[in-house]
Design a protein around this motif. Sequence first.
Motif, PDB file in Angstrom:
ATOM      1  N   GLY A  55       0.503  -1.229   0.123  1.00  0.00           N
ATOM      2  CA  GLY A  55      -0.012   0.059  -0.123  1.00  0.00           C
ATOM      3  C   GLY A  55       0.775   1.182  -0.066  1.00  0.00           C
ATOM      4  O   GLY A  55       0.214   2.252   0.345  1.00  0.00           O
ATOM      5  N   PHE A  56       2.163   1.178  -0.365  1.00  0.00           N
ATOM      6  CA  PHE A  56       3.186   2.167  -0.520  1.00  0.00           C
ATOM      7  C   PHE A  56       3.297   2.702  -1.931  1.00  0.00           C
ATOM      8  O   PHE A  56       3.075   2.152  -3.003  1.00  0.00           O
ATOM      9  N   VAL A  57       3.405   4.080  -1.866  1.00  0.00           N
ATOM     10  CA  VAL A  57       4.031   4.682  -3.271  1.00  0.00           C
ATOM     11  C   VAL A  57       5.544   4.433  -3.389  1.00  0.00           C
ATOM     12  O   VAL A  57       6.327   4.565  -2.648  1.00  0.00           O
ATOM     13  N   ALA A  58       5.673   3.533  -4.309  1.00  0.00           N
ATOM     14  CA  ALA A  58       7.089   3.097  -4.783  1.00  0.00           C
ATOM     15  C   ALA A  58       7.896   4.066  -5.399  1.00  0.00           C
ATOM     16  O   ALA A  58       7.586   4.699  -6.155  1.00  0.00           O
ATOM     17  N   MET A  59       9.261   4.400  -4.543  1.00  0.00           N
ATOM     18  CA  MET A  59      10.071   5.497  -5.003  1.00  0.00           C
ATOM     19  C   MET A  59      11.513   4.786  -4.979  1.00  0.00           C
ATOM     20  O   MET A  59      11.803   4.052  -4.281  1.00  0.00           O
ATOM     21  N   SER A  60      12.402   5.419  -5.708  1.00  0.00           N
ATOM     22  CA  SER A  60      13.711   4.972  -5.857  1.00  0.00           C
ATOM     23  C   SER A  60      14.726   6.177  -5.573  1.00  0.00           C
ATOM     24  O   SER A  60      14.350   7.408  -5.956  1.00  0.00           O
ATOM     25  N   ALA A  61      15.864   6.076  -5.179  1.00  0.00           N
ATOM     26  CA  ALA A  61      16.843   6.791  -4.879  1.00  0.00           C
ATOM     27  C   ALA A  61      18.071   6.605  -5.813  1.00  0.00           C
ATOM     28  O   ALA A  61      18.467   5.439  -5.888  1.00  0.00           O
ATOM     29  N   GLY A  62      18.633   7.422  -6.223  1.00  0.00           N
ATOM     30  CA  GLY A  62      19.798   7.213  -7.126  1.00  0.00           C
ATOM     31  C   GLY A  62      20.368   8.304  -7.764  1.00  0.00           C
ATOM     32  O   GLY A  62      20.142   9.284  -7.508  1.00  0.00           O
ATOM     33  N   GLY A  63      21.015   8.173  -8.833  1.00  0.00           N
ATOM     34  CA  GLY A  63      21.657   9.272  -9.570  1.00  0.00           C
ATOM     35  C   GLY A  63      21.562   8.732 -11.143  1.00  0.00           C
ATOM     36  O   GLY A  63      21.316   7.532 -11.434  1.00  0.00           O
ATOM     37  N   LEU A  64      21.979   9.702 -12.166  1.00  0.00           N
ATOM     38  CA  LEU A  64      21.809   9.553 -13.310  1.00  0.00           C
ATOM     39  C   LEU A  64      23.246   9.786 -13.677  1.00  0.00           C
ATOM     40  O   LEU A  64      23.905  10.664 -13.762  1.00  0.00           O
ATOM     41  N   LEU A  65      23.971   8.432 -14.161  1.00  0.00           N
ATOM     42  CA  LEU A  65      25.429   8.548 -14.867  1.00  0.00           C
ATOM     43  C   LEU A  65      25.327   8.858 -16.365  1.00  0.00           C
ATOM     44  O   LEU A  65      24.917   8.029 -16.940  1.00  0.00           O
ATOM     45  N   VAL A  66      26.125  10.050 -16.790  1.00  0.00           N
ATOM     46  CA  VAL A  66      26.105  10.402 -18.099  1.00  0.00           C
ATOM     47  C   VAL A  66      27.592  10.149 -18.491  1.00  0.00           C
ATOM     48  O   VAL A  66      28.433  10.824 -17.915  1.00  0.00           O
ATOM     49  N   GLU A  67      27.782   9.375 -19.541  1.00  0.00           N
ATOM     50  CA  GLU A  67      29.116   9.113 -19.923  1.00  0.00           C
ATOM     51  C   GLU A  67      29.325   9.464 -21.706  1.00  0.00           C
ATOM     52  O   GLU A  67      28.447   9.073 -22.302  1.00  0.00           O
ATOM     53  N   ARG A  68      30.272  10.123 -21.722  1.00  0.00           N
ATOM     54  CA  ARG A  68      30.299  10.639 -23.323  1.00  0.00           C
ATOM     55  C   ARG A  68      31.705  10.910 -23.516  1.00  0.00           C
ATOM     56  O   ARG A  68      32.826  11.643 -22.745  1.00  0.00           O
ATOM     57  N   ASP A  69      32.651  10.142 -24.576  1.00  0.00           N
ATOM     58  CA  ASP A  69      34.008  10.492 -24.903  1.00  0.00           C
ATOM     59  C   ASP A  69      34.820  10.222 -23.811  1.00  0.00           C
ATOM     60  O   ASP A  69      35.865  11.079 -23.303  1.00  0.00           O
ATOM     61  N   GLY A  70      34.563   9.271 -22.714  1.00  0.00           N
ATOM     62  CA  GLY A  70      35.461   8.781 -21.647  1.00  0.00           C
ATOM     63  C   GLY A  70      35.455   9.698 -20.522  1.00  0.00           C
ATOM     64  O   GLY A  70      35.986   9.494 -19.513  1.00  0.00           O
ATOM     65  N   ARG A  71      34.216  10.446 -20.635  1.00  0.00           N
ATOM     66  CA  ARG A  71      34.012  11.510 -19.407  1.00  0.00           C
ATOM     67  C   ARG A  71      32.831  11.154 -18.719  1.00  0.00           C
ATOM     68  O   ARG A  71      31.897  10.506 -19.200  1.00  0.00           O
TER      69      ARG A  71
END
Length: 179
Positions: A55-71
């Motif tokens: 009966g809970f609202v499901a939520m997640s915590a985290g981050g978004l990893l952006v990878e481009r040209d080795g960075r």
Amino acid sequence: MGALNEQSAVRSLELGDARLTYVVDGAMGMLPESFLPAVPTRYWQEHPETLDEHGFVAMSAGGLLVERDGRRLLIDAGLGPVSGPTRVYGEPVGHTNSGALPDTLAALGIAPHDIEAVAFTHLHVDHTGWAFAPEKFFPDARYLVAAEEWAPHGRGETVPGAPAQDTIEPMKSAHTLIS
């Protein structure tokens, strides 16, 4: 793609030469009437598929990893090692099981020193958890904060939802303001 009432999982998406990966830190389940008090109880009764099996609202915590040209850029730093009942102003609002972001990054073959910058969408506790644990967790990263987001902290104001002083205080000398 998972259902609305399920916790998120690590997922990646290729956009041109950029790779975007959701880096899971943990899961939260929030009581709908506490977390979203403006939503009428009738809505939850008519849409039980929006709630998890408890009966809970499901939520997640985290981050978004952006990878481009080795960075590598990480957008937000999760909630950090937090587990147990979740309370807001002393009132129970759900439960939390978080702290997996370092293990998730390791499973992706990424070490904290591989992150070049961490951009914070806003300075709430569920976005800054691994910023300092207790020292700067991403040692070689620039910490990017919007000038408008930092302004009340720079004036010493208390901001609802903001992380504890043990995160804000070291952030004073460890962030770069962006417009």
